[in-house]
Design an enzyme around this catalytic site. Sequence first.
Site, PDB file in Angstrom:
ATOM      1  N   ARG A 164       0.878  -0.989  -0.124  1.00  0.00           N
ATOM      2  CA  ARG A 164       0.069   0.035   0.007  1.00  0.00           C
ATOM      3  C   ARG A 164       1.037   1.396  -0.035  1.00  0.00           C
ATOM      4  O   ARG A 164       0.514   2.378   0.682  1.00  0.00           O
ATOM      5  CB  ARG A 164      -0.807  -0.063   1.348  1.00  0.00           C
ATOM      6  CG  ARG A 164      -2.051  -0.858   1.256  1.00  0.00           C
ATOM      7  CD  ARG A 164      -2.907  -0.974   0.193  1.00  0.00           C
ATOM      8  NE  ARG A 164      -4.000  -2.165   0.280  1.00  0.00           N
ATOM      9  CZ  ARG A 164      -3.933  -3.182  -0.052  1.00  0.00           C
ATOM     10  NH1 ARG A 164      -2.981  -3.803  -0.844  1.00  0.00           N
ATOM     11  NH2 ARG A 164      -5.113  -4.030   0.090  1.00  0.00           N
ATOM     12  N   SER A 238     -10.676  -1.053   3.278  1.00  0.00           N
ATOM     13  CA  SER A 238      -9.945  -1.008   4.667  1.00  0.00           C
ATOM     14  C   SER A 238      -9.511   0.273   5.099  1.00  0.00           C
ATOM     15  O   SER A 238      -9.031   0.876   4.185  1.00  0.00           O
ATOM     16  CB  SER A 238      -8.587  -1.932   4.257  1.00  0.00           C
ATOM     17  OG  SER A 238      -9.183  -3.116   4.155  1.00  0.00           O
ATOM     18  N   GLU A 334      -5.036   3.599   5.947  1.00  0.00           N
ATOM     19  CA  GLU A 334      -4.670   3.453   4.874  1.00  0.00           C
ATOM     20  C   GLU A 334      -5.397   4.568   3.776  1.00  0.00           C
ATOM     21  O   GLU A 334      -4.887   5.070   2.855  1.00  0.00           O
ATOM     22  CB  GLU A 334      -5.349   2.041   4.121  1.00  0.00           C
ATOM     23  CG  GLU A 334      -5.168   1.723   2.713  1.00  0.00           C
ATOM     24  CD  GLU A 334      -5.984   0.764   2.343  1.00  0.00           C
ATOM     25  OE1 GLU A 334      -5.690  -0.529   2.463  1.00  0.00           O
ATOM     26  OE2 GLU A 334      -6.768   0.913   1.300  1.00  0.00           O
TER      27      GLU A 334
END
Length: 338
Positions: A164, A238, A334
């Site tokens: 990520r 998420s 995130e």
Amino acid sequence: MLQIQENISLKPYNSFGIDVRAGYFAEVFSEADLNSLFKNVIVKSKQLLIIGGGSNVLFTEDYDGLVVKISIKGIQSKVIDDRVLVTAGAGEVWNDFVNYCVEHHFAGVENLSLIPGTVGASPIQNIGAYGVELKDVFESCTAFEIKTGEIKTFNYNDCHFGYRESIFKRALKGQYIITSVTFRLSSEAKINTSYGAIETELLNRGIKNPNIADVSAAVSHIRVSKLPDPSTIGNAGSFFKNPVIEKHEFADIVAKHPDVVHYPTADNKIKLAAGWLIEQCGWKGKVVGQTGTWKNQALVLVNHGHATGTEVYNFSEQIIDSVKSTFGVTLEREVNIL
Ligand code: FAD
Ligand code: EPU
């Protein structure tokens, strides 16, 4: 024709469905649009936010600057023996691009089916799901440099991809607008069904030798069963990353919590399932005011209708505190907070 609108609601432009306003808003359909936009004197003086599908952002206040939505379209492919180079405009919807590849028998992105958002955002956080990351199929991307108006090409090694992560979120943050991405795909499929429930789902469908269309359908089915659909329940997938910790830190946790869900990483560390940590702290499916966590996936924070971004953000702070005090692990968001 390029238009700069003033004082518009961003609610239709973010998957959390947060109702904030942008001082200025423009949608660009080509590199030529970007050139004319950045020649404009008003634009030059403004704080700038680039968005694609708005599916990885949380707005906590009105955006007092210019929001630029990237809608540059087009897909071209070049077949060289069993390799295929496919170039897609940054504004292509990611899942439309995946469907195009599956229909043309170009293998490599089928495990990334149904991820919301655009092609142009895919390198930003190196999107990933079901055992595949963008970096596994990334050849290069082109990007408009905001300061100079030049188009530059970034190859794999330039992008510093991680879990990520990429250089576009770090050292080059806010400096480039990705205009297209080229993917290195294959006309000979290497089917990858080892992750999660893909194999079980294929067996349930009676499929023993899956093709990429079967994998895409199975992944899509699993995702729909676990994740809330942003068109009915606002969310950004998420909310936190899965934390990656050192082995000695993991030893302390597993001693107290033997069933902690974890995976080894390539660099000899341990990745913990944040959804499990959050669920163990009692947050799964909790509704707090207009926000909460999703009933089937505690890692996903949701908007039950009228949440403000600040409400979601404050709720995420409570989760971070709770996981920290129970497991000694600090969750990192995130989602991009604005
Ligand atoms: P946006 O939210 O519009 O932008 C995200 C960031 O990228 C911002 O910082 C923005 O400034 C920047 N950006 C966007 N476009 C450009 C551009 N052209 N040039 C430069 N900067 C740009 N992610 C995963 O990795 N895996 C998943 O499985 C996954 N599942 C999800 C499921 C759901 C239900 C939802 C809502 C989200 C999920 N996500 C997942 C997160 C999201 O889909 C990805 O991060 C996606 O890449 C975001 O694309 P976007 O176009 O909506 O980006
Ligand atoms: N789990 C729980 N409770 C929960 C949720 C998860 O116990 O409420 C445990 C389960 O044991 C499960 C494990 O956590 O086996 C992992 O859960 P899941 O397979 O749903 O994946 P994840 O780790 O929560 C990651 C990505 C997703 C991606 C999926 C599938 C991150 C931060 N998230 O989720 O990406 O789709 O794997 O590959 O890495 C996103 O980034 O927005 C996103 C949705």
